[in-house]
Write a protein that holds these residues in place. Structure first.
Motif, short mmCIF file in Angstrom:
data_model
loop_
_atom_site.label_atom_id
_atom_site.label_comp_id
_atom_site.label_asym_id
_atom_site.label_seq_id
_atom_site.Cartn_x
_atom_site.Cartn_y
_atom_site.Cartn_z
N ALA A 281 0.85 -1.19 0.00
CA ALA A 281 0.00 0.00 0.00
C ALA A 281 0.89 1.24 0.00
O ALA A 281 1.84 1.33 0.77
N PRO A 282 0.61 2.21 -0.89
CA PRO A 282 1.47 3.39 -1.01
C PRO A 282 1.32 4.38 0.14
O PRO A 282 0.26 4.46 0.77
N LEU A 283 2.37 5.16 0.37
CA LEU A 283 2.39 6.17 1.43
C LEU A 283 3.02 7.46 0.90
O LEU A 283 4.00 7.42 0.17
N VAL A 284 2.45 8.59 1.29
CA VAL A 284 3.05 9.91 1.06
C VAL A 284 2.87 10.68 2.36
O VAL A 284 1.74 10.89 2.81
N PHE A 285 3.97 11.10 3.00
CA PHE A 285 3.90 11.72 4.32
C PHE A 285 3.85 13.25 4.24
O PHE A 285 4.49 13.86 3.39
N GLN A 286 3.09 13.82 5.17
CA GLN A 286 3.00 15.26 5.34
C GLN A 286 3.11 15.60 6.82
O GLN A 286 2.84 14.78 7.69
N GLN A 287 3.52 16.84 7.10
CA GLN A 287 3.64 17.28 8.49
C GLN A 287 2.26 17.37 9.10
O GLN A 287 1.33 17.94 8.51
N GLY A 288 2.08 16.81 10.29
CA GLY A 288 0.81 16.85 10.98
C GLY A 288 0.98 17.16 12.44
O GLY A 288 2.10 17.47 12.91
N GLU A 289 -0.08 17.07 13.21
CA GLU A 289 -0.04 17.40 14.64
C GLU A 289 0.82 16.42 15.42
O GLU A 289 1.46 16.79 16.41
N LYS A 290 0.86 15.16 15.00
CA LYS A 290 1.59 14.14 15.75
C LYS A 290 3.01 13.92 15.23
O LYS A 290 3.79 13.20 15.86
N GLY A 291 3.31 14.49 14.09
CA GLY A 291 4.61 14.29 13.46
C GLY A 291 4.44 14.24 11.96
O GLY A 291 3.69 15.02 11.39
N LEU A 292 5.12 13.34 11.31
CA LEU A 292 4.93 13.11 9.88
C LEU A 292 3.86 12.04 9.73
O LEU A 292 3.97 10.95 10.30
N GLU A 293 2.81 12.36 8.96
CA GLU A 293 1.64 11.49 8.93
C GLU A 293 1.29 11.08 7.49
O GLU A 293 1.47 11.85 6.55
N SER A 294 0.77 9.86 7.36
CA SER A 294 0.30 9.37 6.07
C SER A 294 -0.82 8.37 6.31
O SER A 294 -1.05 7.92 7.44
N THR A 295 -1.51 8.03 5.23
CA THR A 295 -2.59 7.04 5.28
C THR A 295 -2.35 5.99 4.22
O THR A 295 -2.00 6.31 3.08
N ALA A 296 -2.51 4.72 4.60
CA ALA A 296 -2.35 3.61 3.66
C ALA A 296 -3.62 2.79 3.63
O ALA A 296 -4.29 2.62 4.65
N THR A 297 -3.96 2.28 2.46
CA THR A 297 -5.16 1.48 2.31
C THR A 297 -4.87 0.22 1.53
O THR A 297 -4.41 0.29 0.40
#
Length: 385
Positions: A281-297
């Motif tokens: 499952a692919p991931l692309v991370f962005q800066q978020g409240e908890k750190g670097l965040e991404s979503t995978a499906t």
């Protein structure tokens, strides 16, 4: 004497041609000069095809409208050329003359259409005779002419092998998820449109890459292909988490080279062993409240939230959650693999320091496994096509 030929589909010739062949290069250069660079860049047209094929014949360069042989393996690979990274689909056919390996960029329409047919073929026709072809199909959309590059695949009796259903639907769902964060952004319309298109292209490629990466194991399970693959380690940051059922999910991350899509961001995949082989499952991370965040499906499942954060010991923790609940007992620690360690001051370490304040020198943790042992993932890196 048996041969091992490497071929690729060329949209302008509308056929399969040899890779890195001097005669072929000379023929294409002549055809390009003859039709003009502007027309050449437009892609396929019947006129350009005619000129290109005539040049191929004049130079003694080979082109094939079909590739035939026993379907003996399908793999994926990461390659590099001129600082660019490419995901490749590799289909190997075997006949009395030797082996033919078809190498295609997974971001191409032809390769993605071929993957949907290979999903059927690798289950029903592994080790059997097949014929791979393709054709250019001009279509009218919104008063403009576009060209679809269609993949065909036939069995030993000459019957078309059907595409496995729902792949393009699932790829669109992956695109929608990847684009969601951008849709509500305050970017200018022109810039937003460009970025949405880039994200869509990347998400589709990652989806079909994840599907194709499971095919090799089918050949191994049937005894058609050997389990060992010739591949090199791809420089990456890695981690592995164990789910309550004992199965592992492995994370692999890198930062694209300058000028590449998602430059300055972590991209990568989650990989696990599924019922029919390895799933990615692919991931692309962005800066978020908890750190670097991404979503995978993973297909047919609810999304997983992946977070990279700085631990109290100054290292990078990896947490994977669903509906806010971690799917593992404790966070994993991100580490650099041996190939990445060999690169001084690498982009991945720089980004960790900039985004999370993590010292790259503290990434390696003694006696702590970065990821689970993977028996035979079908994704590797090679330097050539």
């Amino acid at each position: 004497m048996a041969t091992n030929q490497l071929m690729q589909r060329n949209n302008l010739v509308n056929a399969f041609i040899d890779v890195n062949d001097d005669k072929t290069k000379a023929a294409l250069a002549q055809a390009k000069n003859q039709v003009g660079e502007a027309e050449w860049k437009k892609g396929f047209s019947p006129e350009t095809q005619k000129v290109a094929r005539e040049a191929m014949k004049e130079h003694g360069a080979r082109y094939e409208t079909e590739l035939k042989g026993r379907l003996v393996d399908v793999q994926t690979a990461q390659t590099k050329a001129n600082g660019e990274e490419f995901s490749k689909l590799r289909v190997t056919l075997e006949n009395d003359a030797g082996k033919i390996t078809l190498s295609e960029d997974l971001n191409s329409e032809f390769a993605q259409r071929l993957v949907t047919k290979l999903d059927t073929a690798t289950k029903e026709h592994a080790g059997k005779d097949v014929t791979i072809g393709g054709f250019a199909s001009p279509v009218e959309r919104n008063d403009r002419t576009f060209v679809d590059h269609v993949a065909t695949m036939k069995d030993a009796e000459g019957k078309e092998i059907p595409a496995a259903p729902d792949h393009f639907k699932l790829a669109k769902e992956s695109v929608d998820i990847a684009q969601e964060a951008l849709k509500g952004s305050k970017l200018g319309e022109e810039k937003k449109k460009k970025m949405l298109n880039q994200v869509a292209k990347s998400a589709r490629e990652e989806y079909f890459d994840s599907v194709a990466s499971t095919f090799h194991q089918r050949f191994v399970d049937l005894g058609v292909a050997p389990e060992k693959q010739e591949r090199g380690a791809y420089p990456a940051l890695e981690a592995g988490v164990r789910e309550p059922d004992g199965n592992w999910i492995n994370l692999s991350l890198h930062v694209p080279t300058e000028g590449k899509e998602h430059e300055g961001q972590f991209v990568g995949t989650l990989q696990r062993k599924g019922p029919e082989g390895y799933e990615r499952a692919p991931l692309v991370f962005q800066q978020g409240e908890k750190g670097l965040e991404s979503t995978a499906t993973f297909p047919g499942e609810k999304p997983l939230d992946v977070v990279l954060s700085k631990s109290e010991y100054g290292k990078t923790e990896v947490t994977i959650s669903r509906f806010g609940e971690p799917i593992h007992e404790r966070p994993a620690l991100l580490r650099q693999n041996e190939a990445l360690k060999a690169i001084p001051n690498h982009r991945e370490g720089q980004l960790l320091q900039q985004s999370l304040g993590v010292d790259p020198a503290k990434m390696d943790v003694s006696n702590t496994p970065a990821r689970a042992p993977v028996r035979s993932p079908s994704k590797g890196q090679e330097q050539a096509l």
